[in-house]
Design an enzyme around this catalytic site. Structure first.
Site, PDB file in Angstrom:
ATOM      1  N   GLU A   1       1.002  -1.285  -0.017  1.00  0.00           N
ATOM      2  CA  GLU A   1       0.087  -0.089   0.016  1.00  0.00           C
ATOM      3  C   GLU A   1       1.020   1.129  -0.221  1.00  0.00           C
ATOM      4  O   GLU A   1       1.782   1.362   0.813  1.00  0.00           O
ATOM      5  CB  GLU A   1      -0.820   0.092   1.169  1.00  0.00           C
ATOM      6  N   CYS A   2       0.750   2.089  -0.937  1.00  0.00           N
ATOM      7  CA  CYS A   2       1.187   3.582  -1.077  1.00  0.00           C
ATOM      8  C   CYS A   2       2.755   3.588  -0.837  1.00  0.00           C
ATOM      9  O   CYS A   2       3.351   3.405  -1.723  1.00  0.00           O
ATOM     10  CB  CYS A   2       0.640   4.097   0.041  1.00  0.00           C
ATOM     11  N   GLY A   3       3.254   3.615   0.186  1.00  0.00           N
ATOM     12  CA  GLY A   3       4.569   3.700   0.495  1.00  0.00           C
ATOM     13  C   GLY A   3       5.346   2.249   0.009  1.00  0.00           C
ATOM     14  O   GLY A   3       6.434   2.113  -0.653  1.00  0.00           O
TER      15      GLY A   3
END
Length: 464
Positions: A334-336
Site C-alpha cells: 500500500e502506498c509507500g
C-alpha cells in the site's frame, strides 16, 4: 453494558488537539487507569503517539469506511478491556467526507457511539469570541452532545477567565480547564503531519511528565471521567468481523515494520491473525533477508522517500523480494509499499534511488500534495485480495506519483475519488498487488479473507 468513553474534538485540525488528548491520556494513566485510545478517521501517525503514552494499541473508527455495526464491534472489542476510552477526533468536529455530508466526521461518530463530546478550542488571540465559536458549534447540530470545553494556548489567568466566562454565559457548557501556551509542548511535524514515533523516541519522558503535570493541574479530570461515564449503552448489534476461531492451518505473513514503513491499522493485523495469519515483522532498512518459509508479504505505507538511500543500499533484501515475487509469493503493498516495489524512486531533492524493481517505472515526489481523500474502488481484474466485480472503500494520501510505467501494465481497480473522477489504480504482476489505496479490512473483510486464501494456496504449492 456501559463503556466509559468521551470524544475530544477540535474546532480545527490543529496539532494542539492531539497535545491535549495525549495529556489527558497521560494524566489518567498516572491515576492507574487503563486508558484505551481511539482515533477518528484514516490516520496512521497520531495513533502512534496514543499507543506510546497509553501502552495500548490505538484503534481507528471511521464512519465512512465502516458500518455502524462494525464500529460497535471494533470499539467494544477493546473498550471492554479498559477503564475508560479516549477518542481523539479528526479535523474539526463537523468536518468529514464533504461539505454536504457528515459521513466520516467526528460528529457522526459521536452520534453512532452515543458518546459525549468535549470541545477543544484553540484560544490563542481569543477572549469573548471564544463564546461565539462554541455557541456556533453547539447550535450547528443539536444531536451532538457537547458537554464540556477545554481551552488550549492560554496566555494568562486573565485570558482564561475571560474566555471561560464568555463560553459559559453564552452556551451553558462548562469549561473544564486549559493548557497554557508553552513552546516546549510542540510536537514535530513534516509533509504528512506529525513524525511517527517509530522513527525515534519523540515523546521524551520529560515532555510526558510535564504535559501530564500541566493537565493534572489545570484540567478537571474528575469531571472528564464523570462525562465519560455519561455515555449511553451501545445498541444491540451483529458481529461480523471477529466471528470465528482462528484456523489451525496457519500461514506466515512477513510484515514490513520500521522507520520507513509503519502505516497499518491495528485492526487489519488483528483481522489477519483471526483468519489464520502469523505475523512476522521485519525491517526493509536493517534486515538483509526475509525468514525462510513465509507465505505472504505485506508492505504498508510510510516514508520510503525519507529513507530512500538506505532502502536502496539493502541489495540482498531487494533481490530476495524480487525473486520471491517472481516465484509467486503473494505480496500486498500500500502506498509507500508500492513506491518501494517500483524500479526507482525520485525524492524531493531529485535524488534517484533504485528500489526493488518488481514493477517497471519510476515513482516521483511532487512539490505539493498529489492526492488526498476517500475513494471507492471496484475490482476490474482478479488479484490476491479480490475478485472482479467486488467493491470496497479506502483512502489515499500521498505526495508521489507514478511516471514512465509501461502502457500494458495491469490494473486491479477502477477508482472513484472525492472529485468523482474515475481512475485506475492497483498495479498487478503475478501474485503482487501494489496500490495507492489504503484499505481497512473491516470495510470489506472478504479482501482479508482472499489475501489469506492466496497465501494458503502459495503455501500448498510449495509443498507439491
Amino acid at each position: 453494558m456501559r463503556h466509559p468513553r468521551v470524544i475530544l474534538a477540535g474546532t480545527n485540525s490543529s496539532v494542539g488537539k492531539t497535545t491535549v488528548a495525549l495529556g489527558i491520556m497521560l494524566a489518567l494513566k498516572k491515576r492507574n487507569l487503563k486508558v484505551q485510545p481511539f482515533k477518528v478517521g484514516p490516520d496512521y501517525i497520531d495513533p502512534t503517539y496514543h499507543t506510546q503514552v497509553t501502552s495500548l494499541a490505538c484503534r481507528n473508527l471511521d464512519s465512512w469506511l465502516l458500518s455502524p455495526d462494525t464500529i460497535f464491534e471494533l470499539f467494544e472489542r477493546q473498550a471492554i478491556k479498559s477503564d475508560v476510552s479516549i477518542i481523539e477526533g479528526v479535523m474539526g468536529l463537523y468536518d468529514g467526507v464533504s461539505d454536504r455530508s457528515e459521513k466520516g466526521s467526528t460528529a457522526l461518530l459521536s452520534k453512532i457511539l452515543r458518546c459525549p463530546v468535549i470541545l477543544i478550542v484553540d484560544a490563542h488571540s481569543l477572549s469573548r469570541s471564544a463564546g461565539a465559536i462554541v455557541l456556533g458549534y453547539q447550535k450547528f447540530d443539536k444531536e451532538v452532545r457537547i458537554v464540556g470545553v477545554i481551552l488550549n494556548n492560554i496566555g494568562s489567568s486573565t485570558h482564561y477567565q475571560e474566555a471561560k466566562n464568555s463560553i459559559e454565559e453564552k452556551t451553558g457548557i462548562p469549561v473544564l480547564g486549559f493548557l497554557p501556551r508553552d513552546k516546549n509542548l510542540h510536537l514535530p511535524e513534516r509533509h504528512l503531519g506529525l513524525i511517527p514515533t517509530q522513527e525515534k523516541e519523540l515523546l521524551q519522558r520529560s515532555f510526558c511528565d510535564r504535559l501530564a503535570s500541566l493537565v493534572d493541574k489545570n484540567i478537571d479530570l474528575d469531571k472528564v471521567l464523570k462525562i465519560s461515564q455519561s455515555a449511553r449503552a451501545l445498541p444491540k448489534f451483529e458481529k461480523e468481523i471477529f466471528v470465528t476461531k482462528s484456523p489451525s492451518d496457519k500461514v506466515t505473513i512477513a510484515l514490513a515494520l520500521d522507520k520507513a514503513f509503519s502505516f497499518y491499522y491495528q485492526d487489519n493485523l488483528d483481522i489477519l491473525r483471526s483468519l489464520g495469519a502469523e505475523i512476522m515483522e521485519f525491517s526493509p532498512l536493517e534486515d538483509e533477508r526475509l525468514s525462510q518459509g513465509i507465505d505472504g508479504l505485506y508492505i504498508g505505507g510510510g516514508f520510503p522517500e525519507i529513507f530512500a538511500s538506505p532502502l536502496s543500499k539493502n541489495l540482498e533484501l531487494k533481490n530476495q523480494i524480487q525473486k520471491l515475487a517472481q516465484e509467486g509469493l503473494p505480496v500486498y503493498a500500500e502506498c509507500g509499499g508500492l513506491m518501494y516495489l517500483m524500479e526507482e524512486l525520485v525524492d524531493f531533492k531529485e535524488g534517484i534511488f533504485p528500489m526493488v524493481g518488481v514493477f517497471s517505472g519510476t515513482v516521483k515526489m511532487a512539490a505539493k500534495l498529489h492526492s488526498l481523500g476517500y475513494v471507492e474502488i471496484e475490482t476490474v481484474k482478479n488479484n490476491i485480495l479480490s475478485h472482479k466485480g467486488e467493491r470496497n472503500r479506502g483512502h489515499v494520501f500521498h505526495w508521489s506519483y507514478l511516471a514512465a510505467i509501461p502502457k500494458d501494465i495491469c490494473f486491479a481497480y477502477r477508482m472513484r475519488n472525492s472529485k468523482q473522477e474515475l481512475l485506475l489504480d492497483g498495479l498487478i504482476r503475478g501474485n503482487v498487488l501494489a496500490s495507492y489505496v489504503h484499505l481497512h479490512f473491516a470495510s470489506n473483510v472478504n479482501f482479508a479473507k482472499k489475501f489469506i486464501e492466496s497465501c494458503r494456496e502459495y503455501k500448498l504449492s510449495r509443498r507439491e
